[in-house]
Every structure is written in structure tokens, then in C-alpha cells.
Write an enzyme that holds these catalytic residues in place. Sequence first.
Site, short mmCIF file in Angstrom:
data_model
loop_
_atom_site.label_atom_id
_atom_site.label_comp_id
_atom_site.label_asym_id
_atom_site.label_seq_id
_atom_site.Cartn_x
_atom_site.Cartn_y
_atom_site.Cartn_z
N ASP A 1 -26.02 8.11 8.79
CA ASP A 1 -25.00 8.69 9.68
C ASP A 1 -23.90 7.68 9.99
O ASP A 1 -22.85 8.05 10.50
CB ASP A 1 -25.64 9.09 11.02
N VAL B 1 -1.40 6.69 3.48
CA VAL B 1 -0.47 6.46 4.59
C VAL B 1 0.92 6.11 4.05
O VAL B 1 1.94 6.61 4.54
CB VAL B 1 -1.00 5.35 5.53
N TYR C 1 -15.71 -5.02 5.96
CA TYR C 1 -14.39 -4.46 6.24
C TYR C 1 -13.98 -4.77 7.68
O TYR C 1 -12.85 -5.19 7.95
CB TYR C 1 -14.47 -2.95 6.01
N PRO D 1 -5.67 2.98 13.85
CA PRO D 1 -5.89 4.42 13.74
C PRO D 1 -7.38 4.76 13.71
O PRO D 1 -8.20 3.93 13.29
CB PRO D 1 -5.25 4.76 12.39
N GLY E 1 0.83 -1.21 0.00
CA GLY E 1 0.00 0.00 0.00
C GLY E 1 0.86 1.25 0.00
O GLY E 1 0.44 2.30 0.49
N GLY F 1 -0.63 4.49 -1.34
CA GLY F 1 -1.84 5.05 -0.71
C GLY F 1 -1.49 6.25 0.15
O GLY F 1 -0.32 6.68 0.23
N ARG G 1 -16.67 11.94 15.85
CA ARG G 1 -15.55 11.24 15.21
C ARG G 1 -14.22 11.78 15.72
O ARG G 1 -14.08 12.96 16.04
CB ARG G 1 -15.59 11.44 13.68
N LYS H 1 -10.71 -7.04 9.06
CA LYS H 1 -9.64 -6.43 9.86
C LYS H 1 -9.57 -7.09 11.25
O LYS H 1 -8.49 -7.22 11.82
CB LYS H 1 -9.88 -4.93 10.01
N HIS I 1 -13.39 8.74 1.81
CA HIS I 1 -13.74 8.97 3.20
C HIS I 1 -14.35 10.38 3.33
O HIS I 1 -14.22 11.21 2.44
CB HIS I 1 -12.50 8.84 4.09
N1 LIG Z 1 -7.96 6.24 5.34
C1 LIG Z 1 -8.49 6.09 6.56
O1 LIG Z 1 -9.26 6.92 7.05
C2 LIG Z 1 -8.13 4.87 7.39
C3 LIG Z 1 -8.64 4.80 8.69
C4 LIG Z 1 -8.32 3.70 9.47
C5 LIG Z 1 -7.50 2.70 8.95
N2 LIG Z 1 -7.03 2.80 7.69
C6 LIG Z 1 -6.15 1.73 7.19
O2 LIG Z 1 -4.89 2.31 6.86
C7 LIG Z 1 -4.28 1.58 5.79
C8 LIG Z 1 -3.85 2.54 4.71
O3 LIG Z 1 -4.99 3.25 4.26
P1 LIG Z 1 -4.88 4.39 3.13
O4 LIG Z 1 -5.93 5.40 3.46
O5 LIG Z 1 -3.47 4.79 2.94
O6 LIG Z 1 -5.40 3.58 1.85
P2 LIG Z 1 -5.46 4.07 0.34
O7 LIG Z 1 -5.02 5.47 0.20
O8 LIG Z 1 -6.84 3.71 -0.16
O9 LIG Z 1 -4.41 3.14 -0.38
C9 LIG Z 1 -4.62 1.77 -0.50
C10 LIG Z 1 -3.32 1.14 -0.90
O10 LIG Z 1 -3.52 -0.27 -0.98
C11 LIG Z 1 -3.07 -0.74 -2.26
N3 LIG Z 1 -3.88 -1.87 -2.66
C12 LIG Z 1 -5.22 -2.00 -2.63
N4 LIG Z 1 -5.59 -3.21 -3.11
C13 LIG Z 1 -4.44 -3.86 -3.43
C14 LIG Z 1 -4.15 -5.15 -4.00
N5 LIG Z 1 -5.11 -6.02 -4.31
N6 LIG Z 1 -2.86 -5.46 -4.20
C15 LIG Z 1 -1.85 -4.60 -3.89
N7 LIG Z 1 -2.06 -3.39 -3.36
C16 LIG Z 1 -3.35 -3.02 -3.14
C17 LIG Z 1 -3.27 0.47 -3.19
O11 LIG Z 1 -2.46 0.31 -4.35
P3 LIG Z 1 -2.76 1.18 -5.69
O12 LIG Z 1 -2.37 2.60 -5.38
O13 LIG Z 1 -1.89 0.58 -6.71
O14 LIG Z 1 -4.23 1.02 -5.95
C18 LIG Z 1 -2.83 1.61 -2.28
O15 LIG Z 1 -1.42 1.70 -2.26
C19 LIG Z 1 -5.32 0.56 5.33
O16 LIG Z 1 -4.98 -0.70 5.84
C20 LIG Z 1 -6.62 1.05 5.93
O17 LIG Z 1 -7.50 -0.02 6.20
C21 LIG Z 1 -7.31 3.86 6.89
#
Ligand SMILES: NC(=O)c1ccc[n+]([C@@H]2O[C@H](COP(=O)([O-])OP(=O)(O)OC[C@H]3O[C@@H](n4cnc5c(N)ncnc54)[C@H](OP(=O)(O)O)[C@@H]3O)[C@@H](O)[C@H]2O)c1
Length: 315
Positions: A269, A12, A135, A162, A7, A10, A206, A139, A178
Site C-alpha cells: 500500500d 508537468v 527519491y 506538489p 524536464g 515530461g 491520497r 528531493k 504512477h
Molecule cells: N508525477 C507526479 O505524480 C509527481 C508528484 C510530485 C512531484 N513530482 C515532480 O514533478 C517533476 C516533474 O514530474 P513529471 O511527472 O513531469 O515527470 P516525467 O513526466 O517523468 O518527466 C521527467 C522529465 O525529466 C527528464 N529527465 C529525466 N532524467 C533526465 C536526465 N538525466 N537528463 C535530462 N532530463 C531528464 C525527462 O526527459 P525525457 O523526456 O527526455 O526522458 C522528462 O522530461 C519532477 O521533479 C517530479 O519529481 C511529480
Amino acid sequence: MHIVVTGGTGMVGRNIKDVVLEHKDENNYHFLSSSDIDLTNRDAVLKFFNDKNYDYIIHLAANVGGLYKNISQNIEMFSSNIKINENVLEACHLNGIKRGIFCLSSCIYPANPSKFPMDETMIHESPPHPSNEGYAYSKRMLEVQCRHYNTSYGYNYYCVIPVNLYGKYDYFNLKNGHFIPMIMHRFYLSRKYDVFTAYGSGKPLRQFLYAKDFATIILGILLEYKDLPAEPIICCNDEEFTIKEVVYKLLDIMDLSKEKLSWLTNYSDGCMKKTVSNKKLMYICPGLKYDFTDMDSGLKETYDWFKQNYNNIRK
Ligand SMILES: NC(=O)c1ccc[n+]([C@@H]2O[C@H](COP(=O)([O-])OP(=O)(O)OC[C@H]3O[C@@H](n4cnc5c(N)ncnc54)[C@H](OP(=O)(O)O)[C@@H]3O)[C@@H](O)[C@H]2O)c1
């Protein structure tokens, strides 16, 4: 030291890259995207990890999205995340990766907990909110998997939990994003009509964490706190807001009028309150308390970045 970041493209992952570059970290990081490897494909994952010599992992890759994506894609999110996590953990186990960070989320917590704020012992206490059941259970299983690798093989797999994350490099999709990136983008597009809409009642509470702060915490736990017991750790600051308060903050930062805002109350909500505690994080890393980015600064930095990079953002 070779550290693989799934990831890595993404929100993070990109923030981790920024922190690493700022600190001139001498470790070798390998930031993966889905075009390097589809983590849902077991054979491909095992083959990919087999000829690498990764020491540590930061596992961020997931099928993620906001409330409305979760409601409409429960089964897809359950299925892809279960596959991704199982394949990644199997590859780690087979290739001697014994230390890593695995990412959960506070929205996997019980919808009707026995107390607030919830702590790390309560993840499995009772069912999650039905809106994100797929989801949430995928997790929750990641926590079970990591715990058993730790107890069976003596690994140090840390599950970080987080709250809602936001910041630079977010996914600003108008339908599946989000709350913060989605509404920021919607307000941005509707500014020329001077009419703004927010979804739901505005009443849910939140907690939010700036993605760069979370990146710093992840790297701290992985690299600095070597004696930490391998247990889940909630990652949040001390702030909590209603959705309405955040919407008003955003309108102020974007220099838009509150009088032109209407609430579409037919939209769900989601969970009304899911307050979690940062007591354990503060105990482990007391210095962090003074380094958190407050919501006003974080939103402003995010909006400035969003405007400057509008043509290239993920949307
Ligand atoms: N965003 C939030 O508010 C939030 C809150 C709590 C927890 N989290 C957790 O934090 C972590 C990071 O979240 P984020 O917001 O950075 O996510 P994000 O921006 O949506 O990025 C998702 C990442 O996962 C990769 N990915 C998705 N499906 C894949 C697959 N099948 N094979 C390989 N790579 C794959 C994507 O690659 P591509 O770029 O190539 O698509 C991207 O790099 C996640 O585990 C999420 O559950 C996020």
C-alpha cells in the site's frame, strides 16, 4: 526574458507549454529533454548552460515513478536525482540564474509525522516512508541546497511541493508509472476481458492535483508573485480520497463494471496517509482556490486525451 524548463518533455513540462501557449506569454521558453542534455553529466551540463543566457529556471527533470518503481529502484533514483540537482544548481549559480522553481514532492514527507495535515516546516522532521527513501532523500537535499543558495547569495529559488500529479502527457507505463496513469492503462487493456485488478487494500488516503493546475501555479509563483519570500510551498487543492474511491471514479469514467474488480492485497500500500496543507498557498494566491480542476473533471479530461492519443502516449 529567457526561461529554461528542465524536464520540458515530461508531464508537468508539457502542461507548462500548454499554459504558456494559451496565455500567449511573451517570454522565451526553452523546454529541454534528456536528448538535449543528460543532466546527470556534470561537464556536459556546465558546458551547455555556459553559452546560454537564461534568466529564470523551472527545474522539473527527475528520475520519477510510482510506488513499485520506487521500491525496486531506490538507489538508482537517489543517485540520478542527486546528480541532476547538484549539476543544475551549480550551472544556475555559475551563470547568474537567481530566480527559479525547483520541484519537490509531498511523498518526501515523514512517514510518521507529529501532526496532520503536514506543513512546509515539517519536511525534515523525521524519516520518509522506506518504500521511497532514495527519491525522498534526494528531493529533501534539493530543499537544503536551494535554502542555502537563497541565504548565502540572496537568490529566489522556490521549492514547490506538489501532491500526486496526473493529467495529459503522463507516463502510462504498466510497471513503473504512477497510480493513476498505470491503472488507467491497465483497465483500458483489460476492458475486452471484462476483468479488472487493483493493487493493495484500496485504503491509503491520497491527494491529487491536475498537472495543468500545477503548471499554472508554477508560472504564477515565478512570474507574478515577485515579492514572495523564497521558501517551500505545498501545492494541493482541498480534496483527499482513498485509493478505492479513485479506482471507482475511474471505472465510472471509463464505463467499466465495479463487479468485475478484484483487489490484489499482496501488493504494498505504501504510506497509508500523507495529508499536507495548502494553507500557505491559499494565503499567497487566494484566487487559486476557485480555479482548481475537480477530480472527476480532471480524470475525464485525462482519459479522453489518453484514448485519443493512445498510439503516441508515453508508455
Ligand atoms: N508525477 C507526479 O505524480 C509527481 C508528484 C510530485 C512531484 N513530482 C515532480 O514533478 C517533476 C516533474 O514530474 P513529471 O511527472 O513531469 O515527470 P516525467 O513526466 O517523468 O518527466 C521527467 C522529465 O525529466 C527528464 N529527465 C529525466 N532524467 C533526465 C536526465 N538525466 N537528463 C535530462 N532530463 C531528464 C525527462 O526527459 P525525457 O523526456 O527526455 O526522458 C522528462 O522530461 C519532477 O521533479 C517530479 O519529481 C511529480
